[in-house]
Design a protein around this motif. Structure first.
Motif, PDB file in Angstrom:
ATOM      1  N   LEU A 191      29.098 108.842 -50.694  1.00  0.00           N
ATOM      2  CA  LEU A 191      29.449 108.017 -49.547  1.00  0.00           C
ATOM      3  C   LEU A 191      30.965 108.051 -49.372  1.00  0.00           C
ATOM      4  CD1 LEU A 191      28.744 105.948 -47.314  1.00  0.00           C
ATOM      5  CD2 LEU A 191      29.047 104.158 -49.045  1.00  0.00           C
ATOM      6  N   LEU A 192      31.682 107.746 -50.451  1.00  0.00           N
ATOM      7  CA  LEU A 192      33.135 107.879 -50.465  1.00  0.00           C
ATOM      8  C   LEU A 192      33.500 109.100 -51.295  1.00  0.00           C
ATOM      9  CD1 LEU A 192      36.033 106.783 -49.936  1.00  0.00           C
ATOM     10  CD2 LEU A 192      35.790 105.473 -52.065  1.00  0.00           C
ATOM     11  N   GLN A 193      34.135 110.060 -50.672  1.00  0.00           N
ATOM     12  CA  GLN A 193      34.551 111.257 -51.399  1.00  0.00           C
ATOM     13  C   GLN A 193      35.662 110.914 -52.389  1.00  0.00           C
ATOM     14  OE1 GLN A 193      35.536 114.471 -48.753  1.00  0.00           O
ATOM     15  NE2 GLN A 193      33.692 114.218 -47.508  1.00  0.00           N
ATOM     16  N   PRO A 194      35.817 111.740 -53.465  1.00  0.00           N
ATOM     17  CA  PRO A 194      36.869 111.467 -54.451  1.00  0.00           C
ATOM     18  C   PRO A 194      38.222 111.220 -53.788  1.00  0.00           C
ATOM     19  CG  PRO A 194      35.463 113.244 -55.210  1.00  0.00           C
ATOM     20  CD  PRO A 194      35.007 112.919 -53.820  1.00  0.00           C
ATOM     21  N   THR A 195      38.797 110.079 -54.089  1.00  0.00           N
ATOM     22  CA  THR A 195      40.016 109.616 -53.418  1.00  0.00           C
ATOM     23  C   THR A 195      41.053 109.216 -54.455  1.00  0.00           C
ATOM     24  OG1 THR A 195      38.681 108.770 -51.574  1.00  0.00           O
ATOM     25  CG2 THR A 195      40.922 107.923 -51.774  1.00  0.00           C
ATOM     26  N   THR A 196      42.301 109.560 -54.195  1.00  0.00           N
ATOM     27  CA  THR A 196      43.393 109.235 -55.108  1.00  0.00           C
ATOM     28  C   THR A 196      44.387 108.304 -54.406  1.00  0.00           C
ATOM     29  OG1 THR A 196      43.183 111.303 -56.351  1.00  0.00           O
ATOM     30  CG2 THR A 196      45.304 110.166 -56.471  1.00  0.00           C
ATOM     31  N   LEU A 197      44.775 107.256 -55.107  1.00  0.00           N
ATOM     32  CA  LEU A 197      45.705 106.260 -54.576  1.00  0.00           C
ATOM     33  C   LEU A 197      46.874 106.104 -55.543  1.00  0.00           C
ATOM     34  CD1 LEU A 197      46.460 103.917 -52.618  1.00  0.00           C
ATOM     35  CD2 LEU A 197      45.045 102.428 -54.053  1.00  0.00           C
ATOM     36  N   LYS A 198      48.093 106.153 -54.995  1.00  0.00           N
ATOM     37  CA  LYS A 198      49.301 105.987 -55.811  1.00  0.00           C
ATOM     38  C   LYS A 198      50.061 104.756 -55.319  1.00  0.00           C
ATOM     39  CE  LYS A 198      53.476 108.422 -57.367  1.00  0.00           C
ATOM     40  NZ  LYS A 198      54.276 109.682 -57.234  1.00  0.00           N
ATOM     41  N   ILE A 199      50.397 103.879 -56.245  1.00  0.00           N
ATOM     42  CA  ILE A 199      51.087 102.630 -55.915  1.00  0.00           C
ATOM     43  C   ILE A 199      52.320 102.483 -56.799  1.00  0.00           C
ATOM     44  CG2 ILE A 199      50.906 100.114 -55.839  1.00  0.00           C
ATOM     45  CD1 ILE A 199      47.919 100.421 -55.425  1.00  0.00           C
ATOM     46  N   GLU A 200      53.454 102.163 -56.178  1.00  0.00           N
ATOM     47  CA  GLU A 200      54.664 101.845 -56.938  1.00  0.00           C
ATOM     48  C   GLU A 200      54.892 100.339 -56.880  1.00  0.00           C
ATOM     49  OE1 GLU A 200      59.482 102.239 -56.485  1.00  0.00           O
ATOM     50  OE2 GLU A 200      58.298 104.054 -56.107  1.00  0.00           O
ATOM     51  N   ILE A 201      55.052  99.732 -58.048  1.00  0.00           N
ATOM     52  CA  ILE A 201      55.269  98.288 -58.148  1.00  0.00           C
ATOM     53  C   ILE A 201      56.663  98.056 -58.726  1.00  0.00           C
ATOM     54  CG2 ILE A 201      54.430  96.122 -59.134  1.00  0.00           C
ATOM     55  CD1 ILE A 201      51.687  97.493 -59.426  1.00  0.00           C
ATOM     56  N   ASP A 202      57.506  97.382 -57.957  1.00  0.00           N
ATOM     57  CA  ASP A 202      58.863  97.061 -58.401  1.00  0.00           C
ATOM     58  C   ASP A 202      58.933  95.575 -58.730  1.00  0.00           C
ATOM     59  OD1 ASP A 202      59.227  99.647 -57.678  1.00  0.00           O
ATOM     60  OD2 ASP A 202      60.611  99.261 -56.032  1.00  0.00           O
ATOM     61  N   LYS A 203      59.272  95.268 -59.981  1.00  0.00           N
ATOM     62  CA  LYS A 203      59.348  93.875 -60.430  1.00  0.00           C
ATOM     63  C   LYS A 203      60.815  93.505 -60.659  1.00  0.00           C
ATOM     64  CE  LYS A 203      57.622  90.729 -64.006  1.00  0.00           C
ATOM     65  NZ  LYS A 203      58.939  90.224 -64.415  1.00  0.00           N
ATOM     66  N   CYS A 204      61.251  92.465 -59.988  1.00  0.00           N
ATOM     67  CA  CYS A 204      62.654  92.075 -60.040  1.00  0.00           C
ATOM     68  C   CYS A 204      62.999  91.411 -61.376  1.00  0.00           C
ATOM     69  CB  CYS A 204      62.976  91.116 -58.886  1.00  0.00           C
ATOM     70  SG  CYS A 204      64.748  90.787 -58.715  1.00  0.00           S
ATOM     71  N   LEU A 205      64.164  91.781 -61.915  1.00  0.00           N
ATOM     72  CA  LEU A 205      64.635  91.188 -63.161  1.00  0.00           C
ATOM     73  C   LEU A 205      65.276  89.831 -62.922  1.00  0.00           C
ATOM     74  CD1 LEU A 205      66.406  94.359 -64.616  1.00  0.00           C
ATOM     75  CD2 LEU A 205      64.006  93.713 -64.779  1.00  0.00           C
ATOM     76  N   ILE A 206      65.690  89.578 -61.686  1.00  0.00           N
ATOM     77  CA  ILE A 206      66.368  88.329 -61.333  1.00  0.00           C
ATOM     78  C   ILE A 206      65.365  87.421 -60.622  1.00  0.00           C
ATOM     79  CG2 ILE A 206      68.424  87.336 -60.274  1.00  0.00           C
ATOM     80  CD1 ILE A 206      68.981  89.623 -62.261  1.00  0.00           C
ATOM     81  N   THR A 207      65.126  86.262 -61.185  1.00  0.00           N
ATOM     82  CA  THR A 207      64.081  85.392 -60.641  1.00  0.00           C
ATOM     83  C   THR A 207      64.614  84.279 -59.757  1.00  0.00           C
ATOM     84  OG1 THR A 207      64.164  84.005 -62.635  1.00  0.00           O
ATOM     85  CG2 THR A 207      62.591  85.839 -62.622  1.00  0.00           C
TER      86      THR A 207
END
Length: 298
Positions: free
Chosen positions: A245-261
């Protein structure tokens, strides 16, 4: 009778310490993991089963280390996991929902939630030198996680025996890596000497104020199989079949977490995603089988 029974086999753990470097190393390994559900008609369904791809390779390897010898980071986390087969069993899930059904919300809980929602953070801006100091004091975390593709089986009527129509969701291989950091240290004084203006220096300061991680999901796919169709061979390959139903799919995600809160200019989390393509095969027969399975599940 019990609702869920989980079993861990051949679990090993080791702990090492290097006092001179204020460093520790913890290693955990597990060979097998199974979860059984609610017994029904003298049969106990297996909800979770670990799949061994290569003999002698652990199901789960976890390494946590501080101040590692072979790296200049402050903390190192490495995880490698093998596939799991997850099967939906309707009666077990219904019983679990009953067990964990929360009581009616108390007034004390409402007051705690209201207090948490009304709490305000003390926001203040930092100078470029302040950002440089915060970045230099931050302990670098090196993450390396590889999880082989697990899959979920949704059988007709919510009972799996291997001879019924089913929907299989391959969750794809998951990898989480720390993005490479610039080897050149951020230095406000050096940037000022090189002729950079205040805006350029602040831009560089903000750029170095994030830990970056790359999440990649490889070959996610959904297969719809009839009674006699071999779906197992379909989900272990990247080729497209008539069952997909869903063909093989690739997803790339970049997550940037700030050091300064506590700086209002800096987003706490930034997320960037890239999906090269998404392709769906929707034949009439497959859609009818999908609806048949979904409608039959309690």
């Amino acid at each position: 009778s019990s609702v869920l029974t989980s079993k861990l086999n051949h679990v090993q753990a080791s702990f090492q310490q290097r006092p001179s470097a204020n460093a520790i190393k913890v290693v955990v390994r597990m060979q097998e993991f199974t979860v059984s559900g609610l017994e029904q008609n003298d049969m106990t369904p297996r909800l979770v089963t670990s799949k061994q791809i290569t003999p002698g390779i652990s199901l789960l390897d976890v390494v946590f280390e501080t101040n590692p010898l072979e790296s200049n980071c402050g903390q190192k986390i490495k995880v490698a996991a093998r596939p799991l087969e997850l099967i939906y069993d309707a009666q077990t899930i219904i019983k679990i929902v009953e067990v964990f059904k929360p009581p009616s919300e108390s007034s004390a809980l409402s007051q705690l939630q209201a207090a948490a929602e009304s709490k305000l953070s003390n926001l203040k801006e930092k100078s470029a030198l302040g950002l440089q100091y915060a970045v230099s004091q931050h302990s670098i975390v090196n993450i390396d996680i590889d999880i082989a593709s697990s899959y979920i089986i949704l059988p007709h009527n919510g009972i799996y025996s291997g001879n019924e129509p089913c929907v299989v969701v391959n969750l794809g291989a998951v990898s989480v890596k720390s993005a490479p950091r610039s080897e050149k240290a951020f230095d406000v004084h050096q940037l000022f000497k090189s002729g950079a203006n205040d805006d350029e220096i602040l831009k560089q300061a903000i750029l170095h104020s994030y830990d970056k991680f790359i999440l990649k999901l490889t070959d996610m796919q959904v297969v719809i199989a009839g009674k006699t169709e071999d779906w197992k061979s379909c989900i272990v390959q990247s080729d497209v079949t008539q069952l997909h139903l869903l063909q093989p799919t690739t997803l790339k995600i970049e997550i940037d977490k700030c050091l300064i809160t506590n700086d209002p200019r800096l987003p706490k989390i930034k997320v960037f995603g890239h999906l090269s393509q998404i392709a769906i095969n929707a034949s009439e027969d497959r859609l009818m089988t999908l609806l048949e399975v979904l409608v039959s599940v309690p």
